[in-house]
Design a protein around this motif. Structure first.
Motif, PDB file in Angstrom:
ATOM      1  N   LYS A  76      27.839  36.456  13.695  1.00 61.71           N
ATOM      2  CA  LYS A  76      26.752  35.846  12.922  1.00 61.71           C
ATOM      3  C   LYS A  76      26.213  36.772  11.838  1.00 61.71           C
ATOM      4  O   LYS A  76      25.799  36.303  10.783  1.00 61.71           O
ATOM      5  CB  LYS A  76      25.640  35.367  13.847  1.00 61.71           C
ATOM      6  N   ALA A  77      26.239  38.063  12.062  1.00 63.39           N
ATOM      7  CA  ALA A  77      25.791  38.998  11.017  1.00 63.39           C
ATOM      8  C   ALA A  77      26.723  38.899   9.815  1.00 63.39           C
ATOM      9  O   ALA A  77      26.268  38.880   8.670  1.00 63.39           O
ATOM     10  CB  ALA A  77      25.750  40.422  11.555  1.00 63.39           C
ATOM     11  N   TYR A  78      28.017  38.841  10.070  1.00 63.25           N
ATOM     12  CA  TYR A  78      28.998  38.678   8.992  1.00 63.25           C
ATOM     13  C   TYR A  78      28.759  37.358   8.260  1.00 63.25           C
ATOM     14  O   TYR A  78      28.703  37.318   7.026  1.00 63.25           O
ATOM     15  CB  TYR A  78      30.421  38.712   9.574  1.00 63.25           C
ATOM     16  N   LEU A  79      28.628  36.269   9.015  1.00 63.18           N
ATOM     17  CA  LEU A  79      28.425  34.948   8.402  1.00 63.18           C
ATOM     18  C   LEU A  79      27.166  34.921   7.549  1.00 63.18           C
ATOM     19  O   LEU A  79      27.181  34.414   6.427  1.00 63.18           O
ATOM     20  CB  LEU A  79      28.353  33.871   9.489  1.00 63.18           C
ATOM     21  N   THR A  80      26.091  35.476   8.062  1.00 66.31           N
ATOM     22  CA  THR A  80      24.830  35.506   7.328  1.00 66.31           C
ATOM     23  C   THR A  80      24.974  36.315   6.045  1.00 66.31           C
ATOM     24  O   THR A  80      24.498  35.903   4.979  1.00 66.31           O
ATOM     25  CB  THR A  80      23.710  36.082   8.207  1.00 66.31           C
ATOM     26  N   LYS A  81      25.650  37.447   6.126  1.00 69.81           N
ATOM     27  CA  LYS A  81      25.840  38.316   4.954  1.00 69.81           C
ATOM     28  C   LYS A  81      26.665  37.612   3.883  1.00 69.81           C
ATOM     29  O   LYS A  81      26.296  37.617   2.699  1.00 69.81           O
ATOM     30  CB  LYS A  81      26.514  39.628   5.372  1.00 69.81           C
ATOM     31  N   VAL A  82      27.770  36.992   4.271  1.00 67.21           N
ATOM     32  CA  VAL A  82      28.616  36.323   3.280  1.00 67.21           C
ATOM     33  C   VAL A  82      27.880  35.124   2.684  1.00 67.21           C
ATOM     34  O   VAL A  82      27.936  34.902   1.467  1.00 67.21           O
ATOM     35  CB  VAL A  82      29.986  35.929   3.882  1.00 67.21           C
ATOM     36  N   CYS A  83      27.170  34.368   3.508  1.00 65.12           N
ATOM     37  CA  CYS A  83      26.369  33.242   2.979  1.00 65.12           C
ATOM     38  C   CYS A  83      25.330  33.740   1.980  1.00 65.12           C
ATOM     39  O   CYS A  83      25.100  33.106   0.944  1.00 65.12           O
ATOM     40  CB  CYS A  83      25.683  32.483   4.117  1.00 65.12           C
ATOM     41  N   ASP A  84      24.724  34.879   2.283  1.00 61.77           N
ATOM     42  CA  ASP A  84      23.721  35.456   1.386  1.00 61.77           C
ATOM     43  C   ASP A  84      24.355  35.876   0.050  1.00 61.77           C
ATOM     44  O   ASP A  84      23.801  35.629  -1.011  1.00 61.77           O
ATOM     45  CB  ASP A  84      23.048  36.645   2.073  1.00 61.77           C
ATOM     46  N   ILE A  85      25.515  36.501   0.114  1.00 66.56           N
ATOM     47  CA  ILE A  85      26.209  36.905  -1.111  1.00 66.56           C
ATOM     48  C   ILE A  85      26.590  35.675  -1.934  1.00 66.56           C
ATOM     49  O   ILE A  85      26.424  35.658  -3.156  1.00 66.56           O
ATOM     50  CB  ILE A  85      27.448  37.764  -0.791  1.00 66.56           C
ATOM     51  N   LEU A  86      27.072  34.638  -1.264  1.00 67.05           N
ATOM     52  CA  LEU A  86      27.415  33.402  -1.973  1.00 67.05           C
ATOM     53  C   LEU A  86      26.178  32.802  -2.641  1.00 67.05           C
ATOM     54  O   LEU A  86      26.247  32.328  -3.773  1.00 67.05           O
ATOM     55  CB  LEU A  86      28.051  32.398  -1.019  1.00 67.05           C
ATOM     56  N   ARG A  87      25.065  32.844  -1.954  1.00 68.49           N
ATOM     57  CA  ARG A  87      23.821  32.302  -2.514  1.00 68.49           C
ATOM     58  C   ARG A  87      23.395  33.091  -3.751  1.00 68.49           C
ATOM     59  O   ARG A  87      23.033  32.523  -4.773  1.00 68.49           O
ATOM     60  CB  ARG A  87      22.710  32.333  -1.459  1.00 68.49           C
ATOM     61  N   LEU A  88      23.473  34.392  -3.665  1.00 72.18           N
ATOM     62  CA  LEU A  88      22.986  35.248  -4.745  1.00 72.18           C
ATOM     63  C   LEU A  88      23.975  35.456  -5.883  1.00 72.18           C
ATOM     64  O   LEU A  88      23.564  35.662  -7.027  1.00 72.18           O
ATOM     65  CB  LEU A  88      22.591  36.618  -4.185  1.00 72.18           C
ATOM     66  N   ARG A  89      25.282  35.395  -5.582  1.00 69.50           N
ATOM     67  CA  ARG A  89      26.261  35.837  -6.582  1.00 69.50           C
ATOM     68  C   ARG A  89      27.375  34.829  -6.851  1.00 69.50           C
ATOM     69  O   ARG A  89      28.429  35.200  -7.352  1.00 69.50           O
ATOM     70  CB  ARG A  89      26.866  37.168  -6.135  1.00 69.50           C
ATOM     71  N   ILE A  90      27.155  33.561  -6.530  1.00 65.36           N
ATOM     72  CA  ILE A  90      28.220  32.579  -6.703  1.00 65.36           C
ATOM     73  C   ILE A  90      28.707  32.518  -8.153  1.00 65.36           C
ATOM     74  O   ILE A  90      29.912  32.384  -8.399  1.00 65.36           O
ATOM     75  CB  ILE A  90      27.817  31.182  -6.174  1.00 65.36           C
ATOM     76  N   ASP A  91      27.811  32.646  -9.103  1.00 61.08           N
ATOM     77  CA  ASP A  91      28.226  32.612 -10.510  1.00 61.08           C
ATOM     78  C   ASP A  91      29.117  33.809 -10.850  1.00 61.08           C
ATOM     79  O   ASP A  91      30.129  33.652 -11.542  1.00 61.08           O
ATOM     80  CB  ASP A  91      27.014  32.554 -11.440  1.00 61.08           C
ATOM     81  N   ASP A  92      28.751  34.994 -10.357  1.00 54.83           N
ATOM     82  CA  ASP A  92      29.581  36.193 -10.579  1.00 54.83           C
ATOM     83  C   ASP A  92      30.952  36.036  -9.914  1.00 54.83           C
ATOM     84  O   ASP A  92      31.975  36.418 -10.482  1.00 54.83           O
ATOM     85  CB  ASP A  92      28.911  37.440 -10.000  1.00 54.83           C
ATOM     86  N   ILE A  93      30.955  35.492  -8.714  1.00 56.54           N
ATOM     87  CA  ILE A  93      32.200  35.307  -7.962  1.00 56.54           C
ATOM     88  C   ILE A  93      33.111  34.331  -8.709  1.00 56.54           C
ATOM     89  O   ILE A  93      34.302  34.602  -8.905  1.00 56.54           O
ATOM     90  CB  ILE A  93      31.893  34.817  -6.535  1.00 56.54           C
ATOM     91  N   ASN A  94      32.547  33.216  -9.145  1.00 55.91           N
ATOM     92  CA  ASN A  94      33.345  32.230  -9.879  1.00 55.91           C
ATOM     93  C   ASN A  94      33.845  32.789 -11.212  1.00 55.91           C
ATOM     94  O   ASN A  94      34.965  32.497 -11.640  1.00 55.91           O
ATOM     95  CB  ASN A  94      32.543  30.950 -10.095  1.00 55.91           C
ATOM     96  N   GLU A  95      33.039  33.607 -11.851  1.00 56.90           N
ATOM     97  CA  GLU A  95      33.472  34.246 -13.096  1.00 56.90           C
ATOM     98  C   GLU A  95      34.650  35.186 -12.847  1.00 56.90           C
ATOM     99  O   GLU A  95      35.602  35.223 -13.628  1.00 56.90           O
ATOM    100  CB  GLU A  95      32.300  35.011 -13.723  1.00 56.90           C
ATOM    101  N   LEU A  96      34.584  35.948 -11.741  1.00 57.31           N
ATOM    102  CA  LEU A  96      35.703  36.826 -11.394  1.00 57.31           C
ATOM    103  C   LEU A  96      36.978  36.009 -11.171  1.00 57.31           C
ATOM    104  O   LEU A  96      38.067  36.425 -11.597  1.00 57.31           O
ATOM    105  CB  LEU A  96      35.376  37.642 -10.137  1.00 57.31           C
ATOM    106  N   ILE A  97      36.843  34.873 -10.527  1.00 60.60           N
ATOM    107  CA  ILE A  97      38.014  34.020 -10.299  1.00 60.60           C
ATOM    108  C   ILE A  97      38.566  33.527 -11.632  1.00 60.60           C
ATOM    109  O   ILE A  97      39.769  33.650 -11.893  1.00 60.60           O
ATOM    110  CB  ILE A  97      37.659  32.833  -9.371  1.00 60.60           C
ATOM    111  N   GLU A  98      37.709  32.981 -12.471  1.00 61.51           N
ATOM    112  CA  GLU A  98      38.163  32.440 -13.751  1.00 61.51           C
ATOM    113  C   GLU A  98      38.723  33.530 -14.675  1.00 61.51           C
ATOM    114  O   GLU A  98      39.693  33.298 -15.378  1.00 61.51           O
ATOM    115  CB  GLU A  98      37.042  31.672 -14.445  1.00 61.51           C
ATOM    116  N   ASN A  99      38.119  34.721 -14.655  1.00 65.65           N
ATOM    117  CA  ASN A  99      38.605  35.823 -15.484  1.00 65.65           C
ATOM    118  C   ASN A  99      40.002  36.267 -15.086  1.00 65.65           C
ATOM    119  O   ASN A  99      40.712  36.890 -15.884  1.00 65.65           O
ATOM    120  CB  ASN A  99      37.678  37.037 -15.392  1.00 65.65           C
ATOM    121  N   ASN A 100      40.378  35.997 -13.852  1.00 68.97           N
ATOM    122  CA  ASN A 100      41.646  36.509 -13.334  1.00 68.97           C
ATOM    123  C   ASN A 100      42.679  35.419 -13.071  1.00 68.97           C
ATOM    124  O   ASN A 100      43.612  35.617 -12.286  1.00 68.97           O
ATOM    125  CB  ASN A 100      41.374  37.355 -12.092  1.00 68.97           C
ATOM    126  N   THR A 101      42.495  34.291 -13.733  1.00 66.53           N
ATOM    127  CA  THR A 101      43.492  33.226 -13.710  1.00 66.53           C
ATOM    128  C   THR A 101      43.763  32.832 -15.157  1.00 66.53           C
ATOM    129  O   THR A 101      42.883  32.946 -16.007  1.00 66.53           O
ATOM    130  CB  THR A 101      42.996  31.987 -12.932  1.00 66.53           C
TER     131      THR A 101
END
Length: 169
Positions: A76-101
């Motif tokens: 649950k600590a892992y799940l909470t941490k990843v959910c938190d990162i997704l909440r805070l940084r989803i735009d950055d994460i999606n940008e990294l994906i798009e920049n690398n395709t």
């Protein structure tokens, strides 16, 4: 040690499933943490079964799998941490994906592929001390189970490029 590996893999797999469910129901991916408990409860039979399967796969001796609860099967600590990162940084994460395709936007990805990539990149951006190779290998393993035949190589290529971009920062 084998139980920890099985617990983390079960957590990743069911987080991916929660994300997929959220995507196909047009829910808000940044609100996963609020959906997590209900999702785990509604899927506890499957989660426990998958965890037991993984423990038996990784164990080289007899293990006692009586009285296994969903809380023993997921981190649950892992799940909470990843959910938190997704909440805070989803735009950055999606940008990294798009920049690398090449010539791909987020909208072109299957929802499963997208969830797998977002989880792996969240791990890379976290302070969970998960080696990048492990995040990539786990993403590839999920893709081998849930995606089309060519997807694992595609995900590997994207994540390799994402690691290079992250390390240049």
């Amino acid at each position: 040690m084998k139980n920890i590996r099985a617990k983390r893999e079960t957590s990743r797999e069911y987080l991916m499933k929660l994300m997929y469910q959220t995507y196909i129901s047009n829910g808000d991916i940044t609100d996963l943490e609020n959906e997590l408990e209900g999702f785990l409860e509604n899927n506890q039979e499957y989660i426990i079964s998958r965890y037991k399967e993984l423990v038996l796969t990784y164990s080289d001796r007899d293990v006692n799998l009586d009285d296994v609860t969903v809380n023993k099967c997921v981190d649950k600590a892992y799940l909470t941490k990843v959910c938190d990162i997704l909440r805070l940084r989803i735009d950055d994460i999606n940008e990294l994906i798009e920049n690398n395709t090449k010539n791909w936007s987020i909208n072109r990805f299957s929802k499963i592929d997208l969830a797998i990539l977002q989880i792996a990149i969240s791990e890379m951006l976290s302070d969970l001390n998960i080696p990048e190779k492990v995040s990539i290998n786990q993403a590839i393993d999920l893709a081998k189970i849930y995606c089309e035949e060519k997807t694992p190589k595609f995900i590997n290529g994207i994540l390799g490029s994402v690691v290079d971009e992250i390390n240049k920062r």
